[in-house]
Design an enzyme around this catalytic site. Structure first.
Site, PDB file in Angstrom:
ATOM      1  N   GLU A  13      22.818  41.936 109.986  1.00  0.00           N
ATOM      2  CA  GLU A  13      24.225  41.909 109.563  1.00  0.00           C
ATOM      3  C   GLU A  13      24.894  40.559 109.846  1.00  0.00           C
ATOM      4  O   GLU A  13      26.123  40.469 109.939  1.00  0.00           O
ATOM      5  CB  GLU A  13      24.980  43.043 110.254  1.00  0.00           C
ATOM      6  CG  GLU A  13      24.481  44.408 109.820  1.00  0.00           C
ATOM      7  CD  GLU A  13      24.979  45.508 110.727  1.00  0.00           C
ATOM      8  OE1 GLU A  13      26.049  46.052 110.433  1.00  0.00           O
ATOM      9  OE2 GLU A  13      24.323  45.802 111.733  1.00  0.00           O
ATOM     10  N   SER A 186      24.700  48.987 108.427  1.00  0.00           N
ATOM     11  CA  SER A 186      24.903  48.536 107.042  1.00  0.00           C
ATOM     12  C   SER A 186      23.881  49.078 106.059  1.00  0.00           C
ATOM     13  O   SER A 186      23.511  48.432 105.080  1.00  0.00           O
ATOM     14  CB  SER A 186      24.883  47.006 106.956  1.00  0.00           C
ATOM     15  OG  SER A 186      25.993  46.496 107.639  1.00  0.00           O
ATOM     16  N   TYR A 252      29.385  45.416 100.342  1.00  0.00           N
ATOM     17  CA  TYR A 252      29.933  44.081 100.492  1.00  0.00           C
ATOM     18  C   TYR A 252      30.183  43.364  99.180  1.00  0.00           C
ATOM     19  O   TYR A 252      30.494  42.195  99.156  1.00  0.00           O
ATOM     20  CB  TYR A 252      29.027  43.264 101.421  1.00  0.00           C
ATOM     21  CG  TYR A 252      28.914  43.954 102.749  1.00  0.00           C
ATOM     22  CD1 TYR A 252      30.070  44.280 103.454  1.00  0.00           C
ATOM     23  CD2 TYR A 252      27.706  44.355 103.265  1.00  0.00           C
ATOM     24  CE1 TYR A 252      30.008  44.957 104.647  1.00  0.00           C
ATOM     25  CE2 TYR A 252      27.636  45.036 104.463  1.00  0.00           C
ATOM     26  CZ  TYR A 252      28.791  45.333 105.151  1.00  0.00           C
ATOM     27  OH  TYR A 252      28.732  46.016 106.335  1.00  0.00           O
ATOM     28  N   ARG A 291      34.442  52.815 114.607  1.00  0.00           N
ATOM     29  CA  ARG A 291      34.536  53.516 113.317  1.00  0.00           C
ATOM     30  C   ARG A 291      33.453  54.579 113.254  1.00  0.00           C
ATOM     31  O   ARG A 291      32.290  54.297 113.526  1.00  0.00           O
ATOM     32  CB  ARG A 291      34.363  52.528 112.160  1.00  0.00           C
ATOM     33  CG  ARG A 291      34.875  53.061 110.833  1.00  0.00           C
ATOM     34  CD  ARG A 291      34.385  52.216 109.672  1.00  0.00           C
ATOM     35  NE  ARG A 291      32.991  52.484 109.427  1.00  0.00           N
ATOM     36  CZ  ARG A 291      32.069  51.537 109.209  1.00  0.00           C
ATOM     37  NH1 ARG A 291      32.384  50.268 109.206  1.00  0.00           N
ATOM     38  NH2 ARG A 291      30.814  51.886 109.003  1.00  0.00           N
ATOM     39  N   ASP A 293      31.360  57.250 111.079  1.00  0.00           N
ATOM     40  CA  ASP A 293      30.952  57.545 109.701  1.00  0.00           C
ATOM     41  C   ASP A 293      30.569  59.011 109.559  1.00  0.00           C
ATOM     42  O   ASP A 293      29.842  59.559 110.395  1.00  0.00           O
ATOM     43  CB  ASP A 293      29.740  56.680 109.305  1.00  0.00           C
ATOM     44  CG  ASP A 293      30.101  55.207 109.166  1.00  0.00           C
ATOM     45  OD1 ASP A 293      31.304  54.897 109.073  1.00  0.00           O
ATOM     46  OD2 ASP A 293      29.167  54.373 109.137  1.00  0.00           O
ATOM     47  N   GLU A 306      27.311  58.651 112.626  1.00  0.00           N
ATOM     48  CA  GLU A 306      27.159  57.614 113.665  1.00  0.00           C
ATOM     49  C   GLU A 306      28.526  57.043 114.030  1.00  0.00           C
ATOM     50  O   GLU A 306      29.504  57.206 113.307  1.00  0.00           O
ATOM     51  CB  GLU A 306      26.290  56.478 113.141  1.00  0.00           C
ATOM     52  CG  GLU A 306      26.883  55.827 111.887  1.00  0.00           C
ATOM     53  CD  GLU A 306      26.488  54.372 111.694  1.00  0.00           C
ATOM     54  OE1 GLU A 306      25.840  53.798 112.590  1.00  0.00           O
ATOM     55  OE2 GLU A 306      26.881  53.792 110.674  1.00  0.00           O
ATOM     56  N   ASN A 308      30.214  53.266 115.007  1.00  0.00           N
ATOM     57  CA  ASN A 308      30.018  51.818 115.027  1.00  0.00           C
ATOM     58  C   ASN A 308      30.983  51.222 116.043  1.00  0.00           C
ATOM     59  O   ASN A 308      32.197  51.356 115.896  1.00  0.00           O
ATOM     60  CB  ASN A 308      30.311  51.228 113.642  1.00  0.00           C
ATOM     61  CG  ASN A 308      29.401  51.830 112.586  1.00  0.00           C
ATOM     62  OD1 ASN A 308      28.240  51.490 112.503  1.00  0.00           O
ATOM     63  ND2 ASN A 308      29.935  52.773 111.809  1.00  0.00           N
ATOM     64  N   GLY A 312      32.877  46.416 110.946  1.00  0.00           N
ATOM     65  CA  GLY A 312      33.216  45.262 110.108  1.00  0.00           C
ATOM     66  C   GLY A 312      34.722  45.025 110.085  1.00  0.00           C
ATOM     67  O   GLY A 312      35.509  45.960 110.053  1.00  0.00           O
TER      68      GLY A 312
HETATM   69  N1  ADP Z   1      22.217  62.648 106.159  1.00  0.00           N
HETATM   70  C1  ADP Z   1      22.710  61.930 105.150  1.00  0.00           C
HETATM   71  N2  ADP Z   1      23.024  62.522 103.968  1.00  0.00           N
HETATM   72  C2  ADP Z   1      23.513  61.809 102.934  1.00  0.00           C
HETATM   73  N3  ADP Z   1      23.722  60.478 102.971  1.00  0.00           N
HETATM   74  C3  ADP Z   1      23.426  59.822 104.111  1.00  0.00           C
HETATM   75  C4  ADP Z   1      22.912  60.511 105.251  1.00  0.00           C
HETATM   76  N4  ADP Z   1      22.701  59.604 106.235  1.00  0.00           N
HETATM   77  C5  ADP Z   1      23.059  58.408 105.731  1.00  0.00           C
HETATM   78  N5  ADP Z   1      23.493  58.520 104.453  1.00  0.00           N
HETATM   79  C6  ADP Z   1      23.966  57.421 103.620  1.00  0.00           C
HETATM   80  O1  ADP Z   1      23.525  56.193 104.190  1.00  0.00           O
HETATM   81  C7  ADP Z   1      24.643  55.432 104.700  1.00  0.00           C
HETATM   82  C8  ADP Z   1      24.323  54.769 106.016  1.00  0.00           C
HETATM   83  O2  ADP Z   1      23.989  55.710 106.992  1.00  0.00           O
HETATM   84  P1  ADP Z   1      24.437  55.593 108.498  1.00  0.00           P
HETATM   85  O3  ADP Z   1      23.800  56.727 109.225  1.00  0.00           O
HETATM   86  O4  ADP Z   1      25.910  55.486 108.587  1.00  0.00           O
HETATM   87  O5  ADP Z   1      23.700  54.258 108.979  1.00  0.00           O
HETATM   88  P2  ADP Z   1      24.179  52.716 109.050  1.00  0.00           P
HETATM   89  O6  ADP Z   1      24.097  52.395 110.493  1.00  0.00           O
HETATM   90  O7  ADP Z   1      23.163  51.981 108.235  1.00  0.00           O
HETATM   91  O8  ADP Z   1      25.561  52.618 108.495  1.00  0.00           O
HETATM   92  C9  ADP Z   1      25.755  56.445 104.813  1.00  0.00           C
HETATM   93  O9  ADP Z   1      26.986  55.811 104.748  1.00  0.00           O
HETATM   94  C10 ADP Z   1      25.461  57.380 103.646  1.00  0.00           C
HETATM   95  O10 ADP Z   1      25.886  56.826 102.410  1.00  0.00           O
HETATM   96 MG    MG Z   2      27.178  53.806 108.786  1.00  0.00          MG
END
Ligand code: ADP
Ligand code: MG
Length: 347
Positions: A13, A186, A252, A291, A293, A306, A308, A312
């Protein structure tokens, strides 16, 4: 105040961190602070005139090279902390991913007794580790998608033939499933896997970023996020990708996603998300800004993905959008982050 902004670094990142660093530095300067900007990936320090000149250019490319050779080390980080100029009163952490967000930098700064923005060692390390965060979410009754963990061999030259048995796939609700590295950000290294034949290559992709991979239940529905600023949850932001999956590029690239702030969701859902966002941050013991998610299932259930701890902070980022919805400008946001940082023992 004399503030050192640490940005760049060597994680996947890096580029976004440079833009966060540029945005934060501009805001701090206009708030009247004295700013030095360090790219921890190269060790280059920008001060005064040089910094002003670099910030005048649009984007972040004038302040640091956006890419570094593969497997570069954060060569500027430890020497800077060790030799920290005594007049630095605060470190503003603008490093996403890697050593800057996982507790390593935070431990160094604790040892050096320099106050810094955001989460401390424990929260940083827990939040960076999705598997550990999810254990805590489960313990705290914060819904998170079911998951299975797969460790790759320690020696990267060892073959790895990862498999999931039928029972495990069933527990994840069948295909599609999501495969992700345990500690990236990301959306780097994440794959939606629609059939068993593609599972192995998705796990091998995740392995490029670390030894532990998660296979998660796929949550159909919407993408929402809750920003928490100094123990207060900001309005829910919905991210609406123009095409399918929300990945690095869409995050991005201006125009590749639409944002709805506050999200157009039922009031009760929004209240539930805000409360879960706060609880997730408290459970991991986060501080400052973070943040959270979520995926919002079609049936209305939020699932926490998760937290963060260094989200960002480019002008396009989600936290500034959430702050704007309560009338907080980017500068106000940066001011709150600085003011909410506990100033520990004088050096
Ligand atoms: N269990 C899930 N079901 C559906 N989409 C997911 C799932 N896990 C991740 N995603 C998709 O992948 C993206 C990134 O996942 P995340 O767990 O937030 O990891 P990162 O640390 O890469 O942001 C999410 O914002 C979502 O769009
Ligand atoms: Mg995420």
């Amino acid at each position: 105040m004399r503030i050192a902004v640490l940005m760049g670094g060597t994680s996947a990142e890096r580029e976004i961190s440079i833009r966060t660093g540029a945005g934060v530095s501009r805001a701090l300067l206009s708030l009247g602070h004295d700013v030095v900007l360090l790219d921890t990936g190269t060790g280059k320090l920008l001060e005064e005139k040089e910094l002003h000149a670099a910030l005048k250019q649009p984007g972040g490319s004038a302040i640091a090279p956006t890419t570094l050779p593969q497997a570069a080390a954060n060569i500027g980080l430890e020497p800077f902390v060790r030799g920290m100029p005594r007049d630095i009163e605060l470190v503003f952490v603008a490093l996403h991913g890697g050593d800057g967000e996982n507790g390593t930098l935070q431990a160094l700064l604790d040892l050096a007794q320099v106050p810094y923005t955001g989460s401390g060692v424990l929260a940083s390390a827990l939040a960076m580790d999705k598997a550990m965060s999810k254990r805590i979410f489960v313990q705290e009754g914060i819904p998170t998608p079911e998951w299975v963990e797969r460790w790759a061999p320690e020696d990267p030259s060892q073959p790895w033939i990862p498999e999931l048995d039928d029972e495990e796939i069933e527990r994840l609700g069948g295909f599609p499933v999501i495969v992700k590295p345990n500690d990236q950000g990301s959306t780097v290294g994440i794959t939606v896997v629609s059939e068993r034949a593609k599972l192995k290559s998705a796990l091998l992709t995740a392995r490029r970023y670390g030894r532990l991979a998660l296979v998660e239940r796929y949550i159909p529905g919407r993408e929402v996020t809750v920003s928490v600023l100094d123990n207060l949850a900001l309005p829910v932001v919905e991210i609406i990708p123009e095409v399918g999956f929300y990945d690095y590029e869409h995050k991005y690239t201006a125009g590749a996603s639409r944002y709805e702030v506050p999200a157009k969701i039922p009031h009760e859902t929004s209240e539930r998300l805000l409360s879960l966002g706060l609880r997730a941050c408290r459970a991991l013991r986060c501080r400052g800004v973070a943040r959270v998610d979520f995926r919002l299932h079609e049936d209305g259930t939020p699932y926490c993905l998760e937290v963060n701890t260094v989200p960002g902070m480019t002008e396009m980022s989600l936290v500034p959008k959430a702050a704007a919805a309560v009338g907080k400008s980017y500068e106000d946001l940066v001011r709150t982050i600085v003011e909410s940082t506990p100033i520990r023992a004088p050096r």
